[in-house]
Design a protein around this motif. Sequence first.
Motif, PDB file in Angstrom:
ATOM      1  N   ILE A  32       0.847  -1.224   0.000  1.00 27.57           N
ATOM      2  CA  ILE A  32       0.000   0.000   0.000  1.00 27.57           C
ATOM      3  C   ILE A  32       0.859   1.240   0.000  1.00 27.57           C
ATOM      4  O   ILE A  32       0.591   2.229  -0.697  1.00 27.57           O
ATOM      5  CB  ILE A  32      -0.938  -0.038   1.218  1.00 27.57           C
ATOM      6  CG1 ILE A  32      -1.947  -1.174   1.050  1.00 27.57           C
ATOM      7  CG2 ILE A  32      -1.657   1.274   1.407  1.00 27.57           C
ATOM      8  CD1 ILE A  32      -2.778  -1.411   2.284  1.00 27.57           C
ATOM      9  N   ARG A  33       1.943   1.231   0.784  1.00 30.40           N
ATOM     10  CA  ARG A  33       2.822   2.402   0.822  1.00 30.40           C
ATOM     11  C   ARG A  33       3.486   2.633  -0.528  1.00 30.40           C
ATOM     12  O   ARG A  33       3.609   3.770  -1.010  1.00 30.40           O
ATOM     13  CB  ARG A  33       3.881   2.208   1.896  1.00 30.40           C
ATOM     14  CG  ARG A  33       3.310   2.302   3.311  1.00 30.40           C
ATOM     15  CD  ARG A  33       4.407   2.048   4.321  1.00 30.40           C
ATOM     16  NE  ARG A  33       3.869   2.145   5.666  1.00 30.40           N
ATOM     17  CZ  ARG A  33       4.609   1.914   6.765  1.00 30.40           C
ATOM     18  NH1 ARG A  33       5.901   1.537   6.619  1.00 30.40           N
ATOM     19  NH2 ARG A  33       4.053   2.045   7.947  1.00 30.40           N
ATOM     20  N   ALA A  35       2.319   1.761  -3.427  1.00 27.96           N
ATOM     21  CA  ALA A  35       1.307   2.279  -4.365  1.00 27.96           C
ATOM     22  C   ALA A  35       1.027   3.733  -4.105  1.00 27.96           C
ATOM     23  O   ALA A  35       0.763   4.522  -5.008  1.00 27.96           O
ATOM     24  CB  ALA A  35       0.039   1.441  -4.265  1.00 27.96           C
ATOM     25  N   THR A  36       1.061   4.110  -2.817  1.00 27.37           N
ATOM     26  CA  THR A  36       0.758   5.506  -2.484  1.00 27.37           C
ATOM     27  C   THR A  36       1.871   6.427  -2.959  1.00 27.37           C
ATOM     28  O   THR A  36       1.630   7.548  -3.420  1.00 27.37           O
ATOM     29  CB  THR A  36       0.560   5.651  -0.970  1.00 27.37           C
ATOM     30  OG1 THR A  36      -0.428   4.738  -0.549  1.00 27.37           O
ATOM     31  CG2 THR A  36       0.132   7.041  -0.590  1.00 27.37           C
ATOM     32  N   ARG A  89      -6.438  -2.162  -1.876  1.00 22.43           N
ATOM     33  CA  ARG A  89      -5.076  -1.908  -1.399  1.00 22.43           C
ATOM     34  C   ARG A  89      -4.206  -1.318  -2.525  1.00 22.43           C
ATOM     35  O   ARG A  89      -3.298  -0.502  -2.264  1.00 22.43           O
ATOM     36  CB  ARG A  89      -4.472  -3.202  -0.883  1.00 22.43           C
ATOM     37  CG  ARG A  89      -5.085  -3.619   0.457  1.00 22.43           C
ATOM     38  CD  ARG A  89      -4.520  -4.935   0.933  1.00 22.43           C
ATOM     39  NE  ARG A  89      -5.078  -5.291   2.250  1.00 22.43           N
ATOM     40  CZ  ARG A  89      -4.854  -6.443   2.864  1.00 22.43           C
ATOM     41  NH1 ARG A  89      -4.072  -7.360   2.265  1.00 22.43           N
ATOM     42  NH2 ARG A  89      -5.371  -6.660   4.046  1.00 22.43           N
ATOM     43  N   LYS A  91      -5.308   0.673  -4.666  1.00 29.09           N
ATOM     44  CA  LYS A  91      -5.759   2.061  -4.747  1.00 29.09           C
ATOM     45  C   LYS A  91      -5.294   2.873  -3.552  1.00 29.09           C
ATOM     46  O   LYS A  91      -5.477   4.083  -3.511  1.00 29.09           O
ATOM     47  CB  LYS A  91      -7.284   2.092  -4.875  1.00 29.09           C
ATOM     48  CG  LYS A  91      -7.840   3.387  -5.405  1.00 29.09           C
ATOM     49  CD  LYS A  91      -9.328   3.264  -5.651  1.00 29.09           C
ATOM     50  CE  LYS A  91      -9.895   4.587  -6.185  1.00 29.09           C
ATOM     51  NZ  LYS A  91      -9.298   5.003  -7.463  1.00 29.09           N
ATOM     52  N   GLY A  92      -4.671   2.224  -2.604  1.00 37.85           N
ATOM     53  CA  GLY A  92      -4.175   2.915  -1.421  1.00 37.85           C
ATOM     54  C   GLY A  92      -5.216   3.063  -0.331  1.00 37.85           C
ATOM     55  O   GLY A  92      -5.072   3.942   0.522  1.00 37.85           O
TER      56      GLY A  92
END
Length: 527
Positions: A32-33, A35-36, A89, A91-92
């Motif tokens: 997630i990080r 992707a963010t 996830r 998509k953040g």
Amino acid sequence: MTTNPKVRKYSGHRNRPSEGSAEARADAISRIRNATQGQPSVDEAQPGAQLDDIKREGLTGRQLRIARRLAQKHGLAATSDYDAVRLLRQKGIDPFQRTNLLDLAAAKPSAQNENKNAKDKVSIKLPQAVGAEKSNLPGPELSPTERRNLEIGEIQKDIARRRRRKLFALFARLAVFVFLPTFVVGFYFYRIATPMYASDSEFLILQADGGPGSVGGLLAGTQFATTQDSISVQSFLESKEALLLLDQDAGFSDVFKQDWIDPIQRLAPDASLEDAYKLFKRMITIGYDPTEGVIRMEVAAPDPQTSTEFSERLISYAENRVNALSGKKREDQMRDAIQSFESAQEARKQAQEELIELQLQGAVLDPENVIASLRSRITEVEILVQDKELELAALLDNLRPNKAKVDGVEADIARLEKVLEDLNAEMLDASAGENSLARLSVRIQIAQADLAARDMMLQTAMQQMESTRSEANRQVRYLTVSVNPIPSQEPTYPRKFENTILAFLLFAGIYLMISLTASVLREQVSS
């Protein structure tokens, strides 16, 4: 799998991550990080591997449904619940974050309309207190193994709690129905009960030695000869008659009416005979041993001297009763024997009087001898007549017989025939008629036979009277005291420890019986 409602409620409020999926959740957070921050993840080109990682996290059905709703809210086309988690996830968006859950709850009434403009919306973040973020954030659901272990632990705690409650109820019932009554009984025996002093004595009933060859002589001196008398004496000592005699001579009731005796053993001032008799049976214990023929007696009283006095008086009463029993029996036997002997004497006397009357009636003491003498005389005269006839025949055989001799012989024959006729006539008078010597002789013979029978009966009655007298002497009973009562120096009753244990066993048995009965009835009613 069926779950415990308590566990459901607990798992619904607390969503903590499981220990088995810590590595998978760390990888998800790193992706997630990345992707963010715009960095591509290692497994971005491999959706199948990401789905396997998500499945290994052990997500619950509720979490998967929340992820599907969030995916629908953000317009993501997910093929499954795990795919919805993967897309969110990427998509953040953390589908299990508290803010996302709150947005989902607020958007639930118009979810379809707001899903179109989900990208244009701005999430509102309220200020949080310091340290509240950790406690307010919901964690993930428990794994099935942990949830099963938690449910088993809750069941075990509930079983232990029920066992403790039942055990406490059991001890409470035992305390009320067993221990408390036993304590009351023990307190009475140890603190309240008046000590009683008992005096023991033993005595037996003996029979006089029997003569040789008699059945009574074979059993004399053994316990079988006096069994009935011993049982009779035992019954007498346990009867109300003995109580009345003891109360009259030694004041049994007055002794137990004193104020210093405990209320249970004390007689009321207006106690009836039945109350005194109940106490008498408790204080007097009498037992008969048929194998030895010994009567054992134990007398309890509040004072040692009083107990000894009661024992001595009861033994004297028993001795008098034994003498009365044997004396009455001897008197009855001797009375019957004497009456039989007197009757035989009277019958013999009457037979003698009848014989004398018959002898005086014919003026002949022995008619039979008179008749026998007449018969002998007739026989002698007949012989003389026959001799004279032979002598006359011899004289007539001569050619010239002597006339003088022939005439003398003929005259002798005529005189002898005359005497013979007189004797026959006398014999005829003695044998015929009501007062003949023959009839009188028969009657005298009958009277003599009757007299002989009466003599025999008299002799038999005399022998029977003598044997009865001997048997009566052998039936004399003697009460011999083998163990004299001695005053006790220490109280015999109450037996404190034994009585307390007995009371405990009694109450425990009653409680057990009632409990078993109640359990059986409860089982029958429930079935």
